[in-house]
Design a protein around this motif. Sequence first.
Motif, mmCIF file in Angstrom:
data_model
loop_
_atom_site.group_PDB
_atom_site.id
_atom_site.type_symbol
_atom_site.label_atom_id
_atom_site.label_comp_id
_atom_site.label_asym_id
_atom_site.label_seq_id
_atom_site.Cartn_x
_atom_site.Cartn_y
_atom_site.Cartn_z
ATOM 1 N N GLY A 119 -34.862 -51.691 -26.828
ATOM 2 C CA GLY A 119 -36.192 -51.173 -27.127
ATOM 3 C C GLY A 119 -37.251 -52.221 -27.069
ATOM 4 O O GLY A 119 -38.465 -52.101 -26.951
ATOM 5 N N ALA A 120 -36.976 -53.203 -28.017
ATOM 6 C CA ALA A 120 -37.825 -54.376 -28.112
ATOM 7 C C ALA A 120 -38.416 -55.026 -26.859
ATOM 8 O O ALA A 120 -39.347 -55.297 -26.517
ATOM 9 N N SER A 121 -37.248 -55.551 -26.256
ATOM 10 C CA SER A 121 -37.493 -56.223 -24.816
ATOM 11 C C SER A 121 -38.544 -55.172 -23.890
ATOM 12 O O SER A 121 -39.308 -55.533 -23.154
ATOM 13 N N PHE A 122 -38.111 -53.714 -23.864
ATOM 14 C CA PHE A 122 -39.001 -52.631 -22.985
ATOM 15 C C PHE A 122 -40.550 -52.826 -23.732
ATOM 16 O O PHE A 122 -41.291 -52.833 -22.946
ATOM 17 N N GLY A 123 -40.423 -52.790 -25.083
ATOM 18 C CA GLY A 123 -41.875 -52.533 -25.794
ATOM 19 C C GLY A 123 -42.395 -53.828 -25.269
ATOM 20 O O GLY A 123 -43.829 -53.912 -25.072
ATOM 21 N N ARG A 124 -42.043 -55.050 -25.343
ATOM 22 C CA ARG A 124 -42.755 -56.220 -25.368
ATOM 23 C C ARG A 124 -42.828 -56.328 -24.028
ATOM 24 O O ARG A 124 -44.106 -56.943 -23.580
ATOM 25 N N TYR A 154 -33.944 -43.222 -22.727
ATOM 26 C CA TYR A 154 -32.567 -44.271 -23.274
ATOM 27 C C TYR A 154 -31.463 -43.626 -23.827
ATOM 28 O O TYR A 154 -30.163 -43.786 -23.642
ATOM 29 N N GLY A 155 -31.784 -42.913 -24.933
ATOM 30 C CA GLY A 155 -30.633 -42.228 -25.918
ATOM 31 C C GLY A 155 -30.010 -41.109 -24.962
ATOM 32 O O GLY A 155 -28.676 -41.205 -24.907
ATOM 33 N N ALA A 156 -30.558 -40.319 -24.098
ATOM 34 C CA ALA A 156 -29.587 -39.443 -23.463
ATOM 35 C C ALA A 156 -28.973 -40.071 -22.218
ATOM 36 O O ALA A 156 -27.619 -39.790 -22.150
ATOM 37 N N PHE A 157 -29.517 -41.118 -21.590
ATOM 38 C CA PHE A 157 -28.750 -42.105 -20.841
ATOM 39 C C PHE A 157 -27.488 -42.577 -21.246
ATOM 40 O O PHE A 157 -26.272 -42.444 -20.547
ATOM 41 N N VAL A 158 -27.519 -43.328 -22.317
ATOM 42 C CA VAL A 158 -26.451 -44.122 -22.730
ATOM 43 C C VAL A 158 -25.519 -43.064 -23.705
ATOM 44 O O VAL A 158 -24.387 -43.403 -23.366
ATOM 45 N N ILE A 159 -26.085 -42.107 -24.338
ATOM 46 C CA ILE A 159 -24.885 -41.171 -24.683
ATOM 47 C C ILE A 159 -23.936 -40.425 -23.632
ATOM 48 O O ILE A 159 -22.806 -40.628 -23.782
ATOM 49 N N ALA A 178 -37.628 -57.189 -18.285
ATOM 50 C CA ALA A 178 -36.987 -55.917 -17.214
ATOM 51 C C ALA A 178 -35.618 -56.168 -16.948
ATOM 52 O O ALA A 178 -34.714 -55.453 -17.104
ATOM 53 N N ILE A 179 -35.346 -57.315 -16.651
ATOM 54 C CA ILE A 179 -33.725 -57.591 -16.323
ATOM 55 C C ILE A 179 -32.928 -57.733 -17.492
ATOM 56 O O ILE A 179 -31.641 -56.801 -17.678
ATOM 57 N N ALA A 180 -33.314 -58.162 -18.886
ATOM 58 C CA ALA A 180 -32.657 -58.021 -19.889
ATOM 59 C C ALA A 180 -32.376 -56.545 -20.330
ATOM 60 O O ALA A 180 -31.673 -56.315 -20.997
ATOM 61 N N THR A 181 -33.578 -55.781 -20.191
ATOM 62 C CA THR A 181 -33.435 -54.217 -20.408
ATOM 63 C C THR A 181 -32.424 -53.711 -19.659
ATOM 64 O O THR A 181 -31.437 -52.964 -20.410
ATOM 65 N N VAL A 182 -32.415 -53.857 -18.596
ATOM 66 C CA VAL A 182 -31.546 -53.132 -17.713
ATOM 67 C C VAL A 182 -29.994 -53.815 -18.034
ATOM 68 O O VAL A 182 -28.847 -52.786 -18.223
ATOM 69 N N ILE A 183 -29.665 -55.017 -17.974
ATOM 70 C CA ILE A 183 -28.345 -55.706 -18.382
ATOM 71 C C ILE A 183 -27.695 -55.088 -19.462
ATOM 72 O O ILE A 183 -26.565 -54.787 -19.645
ATOM 73 N N ARG A 184 -28.659 -55.249 -20.599
ATOM 74 C CA ARG A 184 -28.405 -55.134 -21.999
ATOM 75 C C ARG A 184 -27.653 -53.449 -22.065
ATOM 76 O O ARG A 184 -27.006 -53.159 -22.759
ATOM 77 N N THR A 185 -28.677 -52.615 -21.317
ATOM 78 C CA THR A 185 -28.317 -51.064 -21.472
ATOM 79 C C THR A 185 -26.860 -50.925 -20.984
ATOM 80 O O THR A 185 -26.149 -50.179 -21.570
ATOM 81 N N LEU A 186 -26.673 -51.363 -19.661
ATOM 82 C CA LEU A 186 -25.392 -51.256 -19.135
ATOM 83 C C LEU A 186 -24.260 -51.873 -20.060
ATOM 84 O O LEU A 186 -23.283 -51.403 -19.956
ATOM 85 N N LEU A 187 -24.350 -53.065 -20.447
ATOM 86 C CA LEU A 187 -23.382 -53.550 -21.485
ATOM 87 C C LEU A 187 -23.239 -52.770 -22.564
ATOM 88 O O LEU A 187 -22.074 -52.744 -23.050
ATOM 89 N N VAL A 188 -24.171 -52.112 -23.246
ATOM 90 C CA VAL A 188 -24.147 -51.524 -24.344
ATOM 91 C C VAL A 188 -23.071 -50.067 -23.965
ATOM 92 O O VAL A 188 -22.302 -49.728 -24.872
ATOM 93 N N ILE A 189 -23.308 -49.629 -22.978
ATOM 94 C CA ILE A 189 -22.435 -48.508 -22.608
ATOM 95 C C ILE A 189 -21.048 -48.740 -22.312
ATOM 96 O O ILE A 189 -20.321 -47.869 -22.841
ATOM 97 N N ILE A 190 -20.850 -49.829 -21.787
ATOM 98 C CA ILE A 190 -19.445 -50.242 -21.497
ATOM 99 C C ILE A 190 -18.729 -50.865 -22.770
ATOM 100 O O ILE A 190 -17.336 -50.818 -22.970
ATOM 101 N N SER A 191 -19.567 -51.453 -23.685
ATOM 102 C CA SER A 191 -19.098 -52.130 -25.016
ATOM 103 C C SER A 191 -18.850 -51.435 -26.045
ATOM 104 O O SER A 191 -17.864 -51.521 -26.851
#
Length: 858
Positions: free
Chosen positions: A483-488, A371-376, A453-466
């Motif tokens: 991370g919490a949504s993926f871990g749960r 996640y860190g490598a992808f978002v960075i 799973a949907i929340a994890t993917v969408i939030r990741t994309l939104l973090v990248i652009i926001s």
Amino acid sequence: MNRRSSSNSTGRQPLRSGSHTPSARSLTRRISTFSNAEQGDDQAATTTEHAIKEEIEEIKRYEDFTTIDWVQDAAREQIRRKARRQETAGFFEREGGIGWRRKLWESYDAGQAWIVVTLVGFAIGLNAAFLNIVTEWLSDIKLGHCTTAFYLNENFCCWGAENGCPEWKRWSSFWFLNYIFYIIFAAIFAITAGVLVKAFAPYAAGSGISEIKCIIAGFVMKGFLGAWTLLIKSIALPLAIASGLSVGKEGPSVHYAVCTGNVISRFFNKYRRNAAKTREILSASAAAGVAVAFGSPIGGVLFSLEEMSNYFPLKTMWRSYFCALVATAVLAAMNPFRTGQLVMFQVKYDRDWHFFEILFYLIIGVFGGLYGAFVIKWNLRAQAFRKKYLTKYPILEATVLAVITAIICYPNMFLRIDMTESMEILFLECEGGHDYDELCDRKNRWRMIFSLAIATVIRTLLVIISYGCKVPAGIFVPSMAIGASFGRMVGIFVQYLHESFPTSAFFAGCQPDVPCITPGTYAFLGAAAALSGIMHITVSVVVIMFELTGALTYILPTMIVVGVTKAVGERFGKGGIADRAIWFNGFPFLDNKEEHTFGVPVSQVMTPNVVALPAAGLEIRAIERIMAENKFQGYPVIDDVTSKILIGYVGRTELRYAIDRAKRDQMAPGHAKCYFTSTSASTTTPSSSMPSVTFDTMAATSAQLNVDMSRFMDPTPLSVHPRLPLETVMELFKKMGPRVILIEYRGRLTGLVTVKDCLKYQFKVEAQENPRDDRTLNEGQERLWSVMHRAAVWVDVRINELRRKLGIGGGPGIQLHSPISQTSSMDRGQHSAEDERPSIELEDRPRGRRGPDHVDVR
């Protein structure tokens, strides 16, 4: 490497304090109550030199977009201390009122640091409590309102309610109208935050952690830690969070905390003129900012040590500890959530973990690193796109992002609510009556997995652009929420496996009739993994998560997860998103965590053709012409142009001050000769009818032809041999912090090197080792911009048609201009005033970027 001998300055004549200039006298009038005859010529010289240094600092205050020379700063501090020691000599032997007043003043001066950190911690705690209350209210107001008191959020409005809450009303009984209200509030909050930042404090945008790292290291950015930035950051941050943008307040908490420390310390003379002491307060403030953000005082101190400060002595650690303690104590006393907790998602785990769960902990750790490598990677590309195309439209960009986020997030129950509240829900155990929208219901298990799973993917994309838009924006909490949504999700799946195969040997460690799997702990570990993956920090994350939960038994799983995350993340690049942002913006910062092996001497990196000043005979107008032709921050002083024997180094500010003072006080003409050594002034002009004079020994009305500038020159600059390895020179910059290092061979000046030169060579080597063709990326960015442009034009046409039908009239509409498609040289050369963040790109970057405000940090 050596500090040059100071023998050149031994020929100075003792200075008589009776010839002080008016400004210097005003600075030193209260310094001493004794005559020079009682104190001696040495004290008079020290006092005068101290007064001149203070006057220069009053003018200088460290130039904007330059680096502080910590070696010279330490030397100035020694002069200040010597002046204070000589000033106080004899006071304690005297009797009467002056003695006890002086002792009281000395006690106050000694304890001033603790007074400052106490005030800073108190202010940070109050501000954090205010932000927590306002943020929670603004986040809830999008969903409804309290009928009994409009200023109450949903939790306080429904305090004590068990069966429903009639006091809290949705805006409408229709789902679609609530949806519209949600979007409208998000747009209003985003517009307000964007306007405040653009109009009053452009530095308040973003997280600020990368810039603060550079500031603590010695880079000067005036206004970044100012009072206006503190005020606008504190007001706009709750608005940005409540707008629903996938940004957090924990990163900006460090920024407003350091702003608080800077503003308060400026009221104390000791910190206003001493960069080294101010650095201690800024480091302590950063620790307090993290402490109040997470309710973790020890974690804040470790975060400041691990991530923020490149110089962290024991004294700074104690002050950081005390500042964090005061801030968290004030926050606890304010009790903003009325639960006795410092943060909303503070939970307690009283159940043990099992060794078979380590397999799933490893999966969560791998996710954190990926996640860190992808978002960075993709966030830096989004930042490049934003820098190229969107700098003129910061408010429009933030508003559109908020509207898009609201449209996407409202249907998902985990994305609809505030991220902090979402983490509180995901961290909770299923036992004890805690449930949210049937999260713990076995019948909805697969629906919850899919929703998470949907929340994890969408939030990741939104973090990248926001993350990076022109509003206060952090990335700590968004990453933890992902991370919490993926871990749960993983925890629910493991719980399903256990319930499906209870007799399997894999689950032999579970006790019968006792819940074996706690999905909330997986969410907790997932949050730790994502935070570690995005910031590349380890120890502070473990301590922060431990202080959040108080679960001593989960220290080992947290260490396992964070260790795996760190190992995976290091495979994709060094440094977290703050370090990569420093690289992206081109700040002159050498990271202590990086190790280099170049195998070249410093002579290959140095600037060979140096503008140097001869020690004797140079006219004032010639010096002024040299200074006008370049913007260098200092000049080496050599014996003469032929021999180039290195004599010393003089800063640009000191040189400007010396010339102005010579013209003002001594009426020195433009053809007056300047001498940087006292001996050269007397030996070079033996037949002169007027002897060489200094500023303190000549009359204010006399017109002298020789001006002694020796006291403004540093006779012991840091110098090294040309064959010294570059790695050693970089270590000198990291450990000692000079602004410039001179290169001399057998006494002859051969060049100089700055941090900027080292970074340029580093970028060049990295570009050669990892060549990349950015044409495909640039073409993709241009296609994306074309799509956005067509969409904006379509919206503009529809809005104008609607205006004409309603009789409102049409405006100029939305006009987006591509910096590539336009051919006008004016448009190509124009840089937006909205984006006032300093862009001090270094030359020879791998992608050829260069910002509008390029400065030379030499």
